[in-house]
Design a protein around this motif. Structure first.
Motif, PDB file in Angstrom:
ATOM      1  N   VAL A 197       0.958  -1.198  -0.092  1.00  0.00           N
ATOM      2  CA  VAL A 197      -0.050   0.014  -0.039  1.00  0.00           C
ATOM      3  C   VAL A 197       0.905   1.100  -0.100  1.00  0.00           C
ATOM      4  CG1 VAL A 197      -1.769   1.274   1.274  1.00  0.00           C
ATOM      5  CG2 VAL A 197      -1.764  -1.227   1.268  1.00  0.00           C
ATOM      6  N   MET A 198       0.553   2.019  -1.026  1.00  0.00           N
ATOM      7  CA  MET A 198       1.495   3.470  -0.975  1.00  0.00           C
ATOM      8  C   MET A 198       0.552   4.667  -0.925  1.00  0.00           C
ATOM      9  SD  MET A 198       3.811   2.190  -4.363  1.00  0.00           S
ATOM     10  CE  MET A 198       4.930   3.771  -4.092  1.00  0.00           C
ATOM     11  N   ARG A 199       1.435   5.509  -0.235  1.00  0.00           N
ATOM     12  CA  ARG A 199       0.416   6.726  -0.044  1.00  0.00           C
ATOM     13  C   ARG A 199       0.945   7.963  -0.766  1.00  0.00           C
ATOM     14  NH1 ARG A 199       0.559   7.699   5.539  1.00  0.00           N
ATOM     15  NH2 ARG A 199       1.767   5.946   6.426  1.00  0.00           N
ATOM     16  N   GLN A 254       2.752   0.225   3.739  1.00  0.00           N
ATOM     17  CA  GLN A 254       2.685  -1.138   4.303  1.00  0.00           C
ATOM     18  C   GLN A 254       2.897  -2.259   3.275  1.00  0.00           C
ATOM     19  OE1 GLN A 254      -1.004  -2.384   6.708  1.00  0.00           O
ATOM     20  NE2 GLN A 254       0.036  -4.148   7.572  1.00  0.00           N
ATOM     21  N   PHE A 255       3.636  -3.244   3.660  1.00  0.00           N
ATOM     22  CA  PHE A 255       3.811  -4.244   2.626  1.00  0.00           C
ATOM     23  C   PHE A 255       3.537  -5.540   3.421  1.00  0.00           C
ATOM     24  CE2 PHE A 255       7.079  -6.917   0.143  1.00  0.00           C
ATOM     25  CZ  PHE A 255       6.075  -6.835  -0.858  1.00  0.00           C
ATOM     26  N   ASP A 273      -1.271   1.561   9.930  1.00  0.00           N
ATOM     27  CA  ASP A 273      -1.516   2.972  10.350  1.00  0.00           C
ATOM     28  C   ASP A 273      -3.233   3.396  10.019  1.00  0.00           C
ATOM     29  OD1 ASP A 273      -1.471   3.725   7.751  1.00  0.00           O
ATOM     30  OD2 ASP A 273       0.634   4.368   8.085  1.00  0.00           O
ATOM     31  N   GLU A 274      -3.551   4.491  10.310  1.00  0.00           N
ATOM     32  CA  GLU A 274      -4.990   5.144   9.991  1.00  0.00           C
ATOM     33  C   GLU A 274      -4.943   5.218   8.389  1.00  0.00           C
ATOM     34  OE1 GLU A 274      -6.870   8.979  11.635  1.00  0.00           O
ATOM     35  OE2 GLU A 274      -5.852   7.947  12.961  1.00  0.00           O
ATOM     36  N   PHE A 275      -4.094   5.572   7.759  1.00  0.00           N
ATOM     37  CA  PHE A 275      -4.000   5.770   6.338  1.00  0.00           C
ATOM     38  C   PHE A 275      -4.597   4.530   5.630  1.00  0.00           C
ATOM     39  CE2 PHE A 275      -2.041   5.084   2.203  1.00  0.00           C
ATOM     40  CZ  PHE A 275      -2.549   6.044   1.497  1.00  0.00           C
ATOM     41  N   THR A 301     -14.575   0.392   5.105  1.00  0.00           N
ATOM     42  CA  THR A 301     -15.233   0.200   6.462  1.00  0.00           C
ATOM     43  C   THR A 301     -15.586  -1.001   6.627  1.00  0.00           C
ATOM     44  OG1 THR A 301     -17.130   0.755   5.283  1.00  0.00           O
ATOM     45  CG2 THR A 301     -16.343   2.460   6.712  1.00  0.00           C
ATOM     46  N   ASP A 302     -15.589  -1.965   5.553  1.00  0.00           N
ATOM     47  CA  ASP A 302     -16.204  -3.435   5.945  1.00  0.00           C
ATOM     48  C   ASP A 302     -15.085  -4.294   5.831  1.00  0.00           C
ATOM     49  OD1 ASP A 302     -15.677  -3.122   3.130  1.00  0.00           O
ATOM     50  OD2 ASP A 302     -17.453  -4.235   2.519  1.00  0.00           O
TER      51      ASP A 302
END
Lengths: 388, 241, 222
Positions: A208-210, A217-218, A230-232, A239-240
């Motif tokens: 996941v890239m921001r 995260q990997f 984290d929150e990002f 949500t699900d």
């Protein structure tokens, strides 16, 4: 293995597309780069085949720096699939697919033979071989794009949002097809998407890239869902994620009940015994054991053979016991008018029924098991079926 | 310096320099105006009945391919060596340039825009006048720019069929009297006329379409459309059927 | 006498079919001038148009050049060049090339601009070199528009080559100019018919070239 070692891409205008990214992409599996637009996922992919050159850092392929070999030789050793396929409109389908083999010096006949073989592999009718791209649907064109990337049998496949431009139904079937092909071929696939559902459906590993080109995260998908870094990442997952995470637990452990299941020719005595099992409804099956529908015990008290089949409550969509995930089982139970899910075996015969409460218990124990034993083993064999 | 000056016109032309300029503009622009007047309704027909467009496009392509000199000569038999003979082919060329320009311009109006106009209660006439025509203006002006430039250039060729070429007649006299200044005068004046009229048309477009970007892509597109007119259009259209 | 009578008389006269002033010789001369001008114009304009189109720079400059070139009157330019350079091929080639350059330049530029970038990206990603990308991916797709520009240029050049006769050169214009001078209307109309026929033949020629050279995948895809 593709090793991305602290790679940064900065453009002359000062924007940073990728910021000090390090990533080890494992062999023989699908690694998905996912993130919002502007997160540098496509830039990262394009640096692997040197369509973009990094500002700093390096990328290793099987231990050696990718800049050590001629750029076009590198690219020919990697399949490349892009959004909208990017087919050559002036070439027939078979010649589109044969592009890289021809560049590698194969003779025309051999290259075309290979192309036809690949058409079958990606689920294209060979009758389309002599057609031109404009005569194909978007989904078919994308299959050609995949076949073209596979033509020279490259160990690595780079896919840049390959399924983004087709409608959701076609996308699902393309994803299933990719997973099927991957099971047969075991390529090292780097796959870029902005769609987190797609990432979870097909990825063995997800990066996941921001925005700003940093790695958030990997992790394997089930870990991503159970413990976002984290929150990002949590926001990005939606949500699900609790429900989606259930895709990674098998329905093996569900305690299926045979008690409330009665054959359509059962007499009053058998019905009474089934009623004694305590379920609020009975499931009637036909002579082959296939489900017919639910009936309240009092309505069948005179014997199942007295019940009109037309008056039965629908049994909804059954799930495949053991082969489908807990998510499917829960979905069946939620959709069932009786609150009970119907499990079937490979022949479609009823394997048993299970209540929402029982599924809830299974979910709780699955979570508990995961906490104790670390990440649960992904339901790899069912992944293709999940996608279909 | 002896001999006739730059703007001295030989007496056989029976006109002053400014007279020739006026004549040239007249011979060039009247055909364009008539062409436009015919092209608008004809183009509207092609938009309304789209089956009409391909054959019209092919006829216009063939007509446009007829060389002006040949066209003049075929007409001498009917209209004599007169200004009319020069202006008829120029009218045809203008018409042939403007019909595709108009049709493509109107067709470039997105269907959603028309639906929106319809939904807001515009009638067919209002839709045409208030939506389609304004949006087609850039394409029509692009067509006009080519039509005017080619008209200005072709009037000169009228000189070959008996001094009907206005400023082109200077070329004949330049050869006759060995006065190269007359040729230079003709070329410069014609080129300046063409450039001035072109600028006027660009200004007109800017005035009529304040919502358009002033340069860049739109201008290039217009220029390309102009360059492939109308033969290229037909080729592209042909490719689509 | 009707115009059609003139035309048929012209073509029936066997004297018109032989020698220096015969139809075959004049047609060949005419085509020679035309294709020479077209070749020079294409040699100048195609590379410039293709390269600028490929890089995407200089489009506005090209539009300006085209507008300026369009403002130059071909006939006037011919007479002026005749004064400055004398009798010869060069004074004829200059106005004809000036006529043919703008359509070729603009269409080749725009043809390259409008090539879908996705297949180009795919080709590069598959390991195609720049030359292969140009010749195997971009040009085949850009070809219809490039051909339409060449066709416009060809038609205009063939039409305008007729005026070469006014400065003592050959070609089909000879029939028209000499006929006008001798007040021989039959020759004038015959020559005009031939010029018109040749211009129309250009449409047919380029239609054929398009059929042969443009892939059905490109033709159908538009």
């Amino acid at each position: 293995m593709i090793q991305i070692e602290s790679v940064t891409k900065r453009y002359p205008d000062g924007t940073t597309a990728v910021d000090d990214l390090s990533l080890d992409i494992p062999d023989g599996s699908i690694t998905v780069l996912v993130g919002p637009s502007g997160c540098g996922k496509t830039t990262t992919l394009r640096m692997v085949n040197r369509m973009v050159e990094p500002t700093s850092g390096r990328i290793l392929l099987d231990g050696s720096d990718i800049t050590e070999q001629p750029v076009n030789a590198l690219r020919r050793s990697m399949g490349y699939v892009i959004q909208n396929a990017g087919l050559f409109q002036h070439r027939t389908i078979v010649d589109n697919i044969a592009t890289v083999p021809r560049m590698l010096g194969w003779d025309r006949r051999k290259a075309r033979e290979r192309a036809r073989e690949l058409m079958g592999r990606v689920g294209l009718d060979e009758a389309l071989a002599k057609r031109y791209p404009y005569q194909l649907s978007g989904g078919q064109q994308q299959r050609v794009g995949v076949a073209r990337a596979l033509a020279a049998d490259p160990p690595v496949l780079l896919m840049d949002e390959p399924f983004s431009a087709v409608d959701p139904i076609v996308r699902k079937s393309l994803q299933a097809e990719l997973l099927r092909i991957q099971q047969e071929l075991g390529k090292t696939i780097v796959f870029v998407t902005h769609d987190i559902d797609e990432a979870i459906r097909i990825g063995d590993m997800i990066a996941v890239m921001r925005t700003g080109g940093r790695l958030a995260q990997f992790a394997p998908p089930q870990e991503l869902l159970s413990s976002p870094a984290d929150e990002f990442v949590e926001d990005f997952l939606g949500t699900d994620r609790g429900i989606r995470r259930l895709s990674f637990f098998t329905s093996d452990g569900l305690a299926l009940e045979r008690g409330p299941v009665v054959a359509v020719d059962a007499g009053a005595e058998q019905v009474a015994r089934a009623t004694a099992a305590g379920a609020p409804y009975l499931l009637l099956t036909d002579a082959d054991g296939k489900p017919l529908g639910w009936v309240a015990p009092q309505d069948a008290a005179g014997g199942a053979d007295k019940v009109a089949v037309g008056s039965l409550l629908p049994y909804g969509r059954p799930f495949a016991a053991g082969r489908e995930s807990l998510r499917d089982a829960l979905d069946c139970a939620v959709l069932s008018p009786t609150g009970w899910a119907v499990a079937v075996d490979e022949q479609g015969a009823v394997a048993g029924v299970v209540s929402q409460e029982a599924i809830g218990a299974a979910i709780r124990s699955a979570h508990a098991g995961q906490r104790e034993d670390g990440p649960a083993v992904p339901v790899r064999t069912t992944k293709a079926e999940v996608a279909t | 310096m002896s001999g006739p000056g730059f703007f001295d016109i030989p007496s056989d032309l029976q006109n002053s320099y400014l007279g020739l300029v006026g004549l040239h503009v007249e011979e060039a622009l009247i055909p364009v105006a008539i062409g436009l007047a015919v092209a608008l309704p004809l183009g509207q027909l092609c938009v309304r009945f789209s089956w009409l467009y391909p054959p019209v496009l092919w006829i216009t392509t063939v007509l446009y391919a007829i060389p002006s000199l040949a066209f003049f000569i075929f007409l001498i038999d009917y209209t004599g060596a007169t200004r009319t003979t020069v202006m008829i082919p120029l009218t045809v060329y203008s018409l042939v340039l403007l019909v595709p320009a108009f049709v493509d311009g109107v067709r470039s109006v997105p269907q959603e825009t028309l639906s929106a106009a319809k939904a807001m209660g515009f009638g067919p006439v209002q839709r045409y006048l208030k939506v389609q025509l304004p949006i087609a203006v850039p394409a029509i002006i692009a067509g006009l720019r080519v039509a005017v430039a080619s008209s200005i250039s072709l009037v000169s060729i009228g000189a070959l069929i008996g001094n009907q070429g206005a400023l082109g007649n200077l070329l004949q006299d330049a050869i006759l009297y060995h006065r190269s200044n007359l040729a230079l005068n003709s070329v410069l004046t014609t080129a300046v006329l063409a450039v001035l009229l072109d600028i006027a048309l660009v200004l007109l477009r800017m005035a009529l379409t304040p919502w358009m970007p002033r340069s860049g892509r739109a201008a290039r597109r217009a220029a390309r459309d102009a360059a492939v007119e109308p033969a290229g259009r037909a080729a592209l259209e042909d490719a689509s059927v | 006498m009707s115009i059609f009578q003139f035309i048929s008389d012209f073509f029936r006269d066997s004297a018109h079919w032989h020698g220096q002033d015969g139809i075959p010789h004049r047609v060949l001369e005419h085509l020679g001038y035309s294709f020479m001008a077209l070749g020079i114009a294409a040699g100048l304009a195609l590379p410039v148009g293709l390269v600028t189109g490929h890089t995407g720079r200089g489009g506005n400059a090209l539009a300006l050049i085209a507008t300026a070139a369009r403002a130059l009157p071909s006939y006037g330019l011919l007479v002026l060049m005749f004064f400055w350079l004398g009798i010869g091929l060069t004074p004829v080639m200059i106005p004809l090339v000036a006529l043919a350059v703008p359509p070729i330049l603009l269409t080749s530029y725009e043809a390259m601009r409008t090539v879908d970038p996705a297949p180009v990206d795919a080709a590069r990603g598959m390991g195609m070199g720049p030359a292969a990308v140009l010749f195997q991916v971009e040009l085949p797709v850009a070809l219809p528009l490039i051909l339409s520009g060449l066709r416009s240029a060809a038609i205009q050049v063939v039409s305008t080559t007729a005026i070469a006769a006014t400065v003592s050169l050959g070609g089909l214009g000879r029939f028209v100019i000499d006929g006008l001078y001798q007040r021989n209307y039959e020759t004038v109309v015959g020559g005009a018919t031939l010029i018109a026929g040749l211009a129309l033949a250009m449409i047919a020629l380029f239609w054929l070239v398009g059929r042969v050279a443009v892939s059905p995948g490109v033709r159908g895809g538009r």
